[in-house]
Design a protein around this motif. Structure first.
Motif, PDB file in Angstrom:
ATOM      1  N   THR A   1       0.826  -1.201   0.000  1.00 40.51           N
ATOM      2  CA  THR A   1       0.000   0.000   0.000  1.00 40.51           C
ATOM      3  C   THR A   1       0.864   1.257   0.000  1.00 40.51           C
ATOM      4  N   VAL A   2       1.877   1.273   0.859  1.00 38.56           N
ATOM      5  CA  VAL A   2       2.708   2.476   0.968  1.00 38.56           C
ATOM      6  C   VAL A   2       3.490   2.719  -0.318  1.00 38.56           C
ATOM      7  N   GLU A   3       4.030   1.648  -0.899  1.00 40.33           N
ATOM      8  CA  GLU A   3       4.755   1.783  -2.174  1.00 40.33           C
ATOM      9  C   GLU A   3       3.858   2.426  -3.216  1.00 40.33           C
ATOM     10  N   SER A   4       2.650   1.928  -3.260  1.00 38.87           N
ATOM     11  CA  SER A   4       1.721   2.395  -4.273  1.00 38.87           C
ATOM     12  C   SER A   4       1.300   3.852  -3.993  1.00 38.87           C
ATOM     13  N   MET A   5       1.137   4.209  -2.719  1.00 36.99           N
ATOM     14  CA  MET A   5       0.848   5.611  -2.359  1.00 36.99           C
ATOM     15  C   MET A   5       1.970   6.533  -2.823  1.00 36.99           C
ATOM     16  N   CYS A   6       3.201   6.102  -2.579  1.00 35.56           N
ATOM     17  CA  CYS A   6       4.356   6.925  -2.938  1.00 35.56           C
ATOM     18  C   CYS A   6       4.418   7.125  -4.442  1.00 35.56           C
ATOM     19  N   LYS A   7       4.215   6.034  -5.172  1.00 37.35           N
ATOM     20  CA  LYS A   7       4.338   6.115  -6.626  1.00 37.35           C
ATOM     21  C   LYS A   7       3.218   6.922  -7.241  1.00 37.35           C
ATOM     22  N   GLN A   8       2.015   6.785  -6.697  1.00 34.48           N
ATOM     23  CA  GLN A   8       0.869   7.454  -7.305  1.00 34.48           C
ATOM     24  C   GLN A   8       0.726   8.902  -6.879  1.00 34.48           C
ATOM     25  N   LEU A   9       1.077   9.210  -5.643  1.00 34.81           N
ATOM     26  CA  LEU A   9       0.758  10.554  -5.160  1.00 34.81           C
ATOM     27  C   LEU A   9       1.915  11.269  -4.470  1.00 34.81           C
ATOM     28  N   LEU A  10       2.576  10.581  -3.545  1.00 31.56           N
ATOM     29  CA  LEU A  10       3.441  11.316  -2.626  1.00 31.56           C
ATOM     30  C   LEU A  10       4.753  11.762  -3.256  1.00 31.56           C
ATOM     31  N   ALA A  11       5.330  10.912  -4.102  1.00 29.97           N
ATOM     32  CA  ALA A  11       6.617  11.268  -4.697  1.00 29.97           C
ATOM     33  C   ALA A  11       6.464  11.491  -6.197  1.00 29.97           C
ATOM     34  N   ASN A  12       7.222  12.422  -6.714  1.00 27.29           N
ATOM     35  CA  ASN A  12       7.321  12.602  -8.156  1.00 27.29           C
ATOM     36  C   ASN A  12       8.520  11.774  -8.611  1.00 27.29           C
ATOM     37  N   MET A  13       8.232  10.601  -9.152  1.00 28.13           N
ATOM     38  CA  MET A  13       9.306   9.637  -9.407  1.00 28.13           C
ATOM     39  C   MET A  13      10.338  10.109 -10.441  1.00 28.13           C
ATOM     40  N   VAL A  14      10.017  11.165 -11.150  1.00 31.16           N
ATOM     41  CA  VAL A  14      10.984  11.693 -12.121  1.00 31.16           C
ATOM     42  C   VAL A  14      12.161  12.350 -11.398  1.00 31.16           C
ATOM     43  N   ILE A  15      11.870  13.049 -10.329  1.00 33.14           N
ATOM     44  CA  ILE A  15      12.935  13.790  -9.647  1.00 33.14           C
ATOM     45  C   ILE A  15      13.115  13.393  -8.182  1.00 33.14           C
ATOM     46  N   GLU A  16      12.249  12.520  -7.662  1.00 31.32           N
ATOM     47  CA  GLU A  16      12.335  12.203  -6.231  1.00 31.32           C
ATOM     48  C   GLU A  16      12.445  10.707  -5.958  1.00 31.32           C
ATOM     49  N   ASN A  17      13.093  10.380  -4.860  1.00 34.20           N
ATOM     50  CA  ASN A  17      13.121   9.014  -4.339  1.00 34.20           C
ATOM     51  C   ASN A  17      12.303   8.959  -3.054  1.00 34.20           C
ATOM     52  N   TYR A  18      11.868   7.777  -2.700  1.00 33.45           N
ATOM     53  CA  TYR A  18      11.196   7.652  -1.411  1.00 33.45           C
ATOM     54  C   TYR A  18      11.781   6.486  -0.639  1.00 33.45           C
ATOM     55  N   SER A  19      11.667   6.573   0.666  1.00 41.31           N
ATOM     56  CA  SER A  19      11.992   5.435   1.514  1.00 41.31           C
ATOM     57  C   SER A  19      11.030   5.483   2.685  1.00 41.31           C
ATOM     58  N   TYR A  20      10.819   4.357   3.330  1.00 37.56           N
ATOM     59  CA  TYR A  20       9.845   4.372   4.424  1.00 37.56           C
ATOM     60  C   TYR A  20      10.169   3.307   5.454  1.00 37.56           C
ATOM     61  N   GLU A  21       9.627   3.525   6.632  1.00 40.21           N
ATOM     62  CA  GLU A  21       9.680   2.520   7.697  1.00 40.21           C
ATOM     63  C   GLU A  21       8.258   2.276   8.169  1.00 40.21           C
ATOM     64  N   LEU A  22       7.981   1.049   8.526  1.00 43.50           N
ATOM     65  CA  LEU A  22       6.667   0.740   9.093  1.00 43.50           C
ATOM     66  C   LEU A  22       6.828   0.474  10.576  1.00 43.50           C
ATOM     67  N   GLU A  23       5.831   0.896  11.324  1.00 44.49           N
ATOM     68  CA  GLU A  23       5.903   0.735  12.775  1.00 44.49           C
ATOM     69  C   GLU A  23       4.555   0.238  13.260  1.00 44.49           C
ATOM     70  N   ASP A  24       4.572  -0.817  14.024  1.00 47.37           N
ATOM     71  CA  ASP A  24       3.311  -1.323  14.559  1.00 47.37           C
ATOM     72  C   ASP A  24       2.743  -0.329  15.548  1.00 47.37           C
ATOM     73  N   ALA A  25       1.459  -0.104  15.442  1.00 45.91           N
ATOM     74  CA  ALA A  25       0.837   0.919  16.301  1.00 45.91           C
ATOM     75  C   ALA A  25       0.790   0.425  17.743  1.00 45.91           C
TER      76      ALA A  25
END
Lengths: 81, 81
Positions: free
Chosen positions: B57-81
């Protein structure tokens, strides 16, 4: 040494940018998205090589310039180059 | 589950905001500041409880909305609530 600094809004401070992201994610069909908060991420390359003095420098950078201590918190990690 | 996402500019992409921060730090008397890069930091609260599907889900969020893959990279960590 490289400092990776995260600046986040304090709990309770309104975050319209985060709200906008949450709405946009909902519009894209992502269900189960709760609270979204947007902050800043800053990488600073330091010539400092001693960890203790680098910590002091970064704290002071955050307090003086990078974070607005009234509404924001900061956290950071140091990484040897 | 909480996702902590960092969006950073790709190497080689000009970062005027980072440059401005570097200059301001210099003006405040901080010596030995090298490269400064500014990115975004986003925390997303997910109702998902399975790590594998949360990652997807997070990968797909980043690719679709959060990051502009042309000029940006993303990385993330998941944390159990």
């Amino acid at each position: 040494m490289k400092a990776r600094i995260k600046i986040t809004l304090k709990e309770g401070v309104l975050d319209p940018q985060g709200k906008a992201i949450a709405n946009a994610l909902g519009a894209l069909g992502f269900d189960g998205v709760g609270d979204v908060r947007q902050g800043k991420y800053i990488e600073v390359e330091l010539k400092e090589s001693e960890r203790a003095s680098a910590e002091k420098t970064v704290e002071s950078m955050c307090k003086q310039l990078l974070a607005n201590m009234v509404i924001e918190n900061y956290s950071y990690e140091l990484e040897d180059a």
